[in-house]
Design an enzyme around this catalytic site. Sequence first.
Site, PDB file in Angstrom:
ATOM      1  N   LYS A  78       0.853  -1.191   0.000  1.00 12.49           N
ATOM      2  CA  LYS A  78       0.000   0.000   0.000  1.00 12.49           C
ATOM      3  C   LYS A  78       0.890   1.241   0.000  1.00 12.49           C
ATOM      4  O   LYS A  78       1.923   1.277   0.673  1.00 12.49           O
ATOM      5  CB  LYS A  78      -0.870  -0.033   1.252  1.00 12.49           C
ATOM      6  N   SER A 153      -9.393   1.727   3.489  1.00 13.27           N
ATOM      7  CA  SER A 153      -8.614   2.472   2.516  1.00 13.27           C
ATOM      8  C   SER A 153      -7.604   1.629   1.742  1.00 13.27           C
ATOM      9  O   SER A 153      -7.044   2.104   0.760  1.00 13.27           O
ATOM     10  CB  SER A 153      -7.882   3.604   3.230  1.00 13.27           C
ATOM     11  N   SER A 177      -9.295  -0.560   7.578  1.00 13.04           N
ATOM     12  CA  SER A 177      -8.832  -0.410   6.203  1.00 13.04           C
ATOM     13  C   SER A 177      -8.240  -1.649   5.548  1.00 13.04           C
ATOM     14  O   SER A 177      -8.074  -1.665   4.338  1.00 13.04           O
ATOM     15  CB  SER A 177      -7.801   0.706   6.123  1.00 13.04           C
TER      16      SER A 177
HETATM   17  N1  GLN Z   1     -12.527   4.206   7.226  1.00 19.91           N
HETATM   18  C1  GLN Z   1     -11.771   4.488   8.406  1.00 19.91           C
HETATM   19  C2  GLN Z   1     -11.323   5.924   8.411  1.00 19.91           C
HETATM   20  O1  GLN Z   1     -11.559   6.578   7.453  1.00 19.91           O
HETATM   21  C3  GLN Z   1     -10.617   3.562   8.530  1.00 19.91           C
HETATM   22  C4  GLN Z   1      -9.471   3.962   7.695  1.00 19.91           C
HETATM   23  C5  GLN Z   1      -8.278   3.177   8.006  1.00 19.91           C
HETATM   24  O2  GLN Z   1      -8.341   2.143   8.664  1.00 19.91           O
HETATM   25  N2  GLN Z   1      -7.129   3.675   7.558  1.00 19.91           N
HETATM   26  O3  GLN Z   1     -10.730   6.400   9.336  1.00 19.91           O
END
Ligand code: GLN
Length: 492
Positions: A78, A153, A177
């Site tokens: 990532k 994400s 994410s």
């Molecule tokens: N959707 C969650 C957020 O926007 C988790 C994102 C993540 O785990 N990086 O914070």
Amino acid sequence: MLSRGETSSEEILSSVLNRLRRVEGTLNAYVYVNEDAAVRRARALDSDGHRPRRRRPEPDAATPGRKGVLRGIPIAVKDNICTRGIPTTCASHMLEGYVPPYDATVVKRVEEAGTVLVGKCNLDEFGMGSSTEYSALGVTRNPWDPGRVAGGSSGGAAAAVSAGAAIAALGTDTGGSVRLPASFCGVTGFRPSYGCVSRYGLVAYASSMDQVGFLARDALDCAALMDAVAGPDGLDATAHPGRLEAVLDPHALEGSRVGVPVKWVEQLAAPETRRAFREAIAALERLGAETREIELPEPSFLLSTYYVLAVCEASSNLARYDGALYGARRRGTTYEETAALTRSRCFGREVRRRILLGTFALSAGYHDRYYSRAVLAREAVRGEYQQVLSRVDFIATPTAAGPAFEVGEKTDDPLSMYLEDAFTVGPSLAGLPALSLPMGFTSEGLPLGLQLVGRRFDDYRVLAAGRAYQDATAHHKARPPDRWTRRDRSRQ
Ligand code: GLN
């Protein structure tokens, strides 16, 4: 096959690159493809005595750490994880042109384990989002239906693994994410206990919850990656000093107690998710688990706690991007003007929203009302999870309320996007290991995920339970199409 000399790293890589070329125009899973270097590396590994050498008979495959198991395997990373000499953008204009002078600890460790880096994967800008639509480098689409999101994400990583454009991937999980995109794309995703894996070189979003995690076909592959990267690291003061023993007990579910927050699931999950979840629970029971109803803190309580802490930490972590040290610069006549111009032009909308919310919640007069309360709320959440996990070995829920949603469906409604994380933020707040496993499909053929959560540092026990489930089910073996109909494409 590799260890038996029946294939080579170069051959595996070339099949991965072929898939990548075929699907990438539709999916946009990668932001950088490391093709030439990857081919050189695969060849070097092959000629380094990899192929012809006859190995001792395979030790028990239940030991993920068996030596050399990742050698020659193409993986993706990532793009919020630093890679030396390779651009790391966090899918943000802010880091355009940034080439880290160092590798993240996890990157260094998978490299030492012999993996081949295929490329860097798309994400929501700085990890902030649940769909990979908040990327400055375009949306990543779902291989099961390109009209839908891949989840976020780590959406690029999940889509790449799902489509065969990487064998496995390193992602990151702050509030879900790794697990949410794993669920949406029909792959397995694991978030380790907080502290098990070094965060050195992971670009910070909400440091008290950020963890590197894994996306792969199955729990066994996640365990192999975990074993390669986990362990103490002098470069990350929050890395746990101990090392977990990487053993997957094949009987992990026999006689185990699995807690199910029945009310929660009924309240939140869509009918098709509930049906698939019931079947998954029945499968766990056939494998010897005893299920019990449990209660967990209200999802709305978990979400408010998570989103207050996450935006506060984000506003502090992202203060470093001021147009002076690295990344983009929009020059003004003074430092303040340069910082303001750079930050307002180079951060995307969602990132700016979170910085503003976090700055507000941390400001004098509001600090006690929001941030300090959220810190206390997190303590309460931890306590409740701990209590529940003293009575059961695992907690099972769906990973998400439903399958992947349509591209564009939630981008204008941040609250409904945040609600996607209802099942995943609890373990993040409590620092617990959590695994998302494919558990079936909707009538439209979209994947659904089962989430298994365990006690802190019971990571391999959770992975072992996942493996036992996958030995008895075939959902993780289903593959998405690699050609899409005209109808799919026209919906793009
Ligand atoms: N959707 C969650 C957020 O926007 C988790 C994102 C993540 O785990 N990086 O914070």
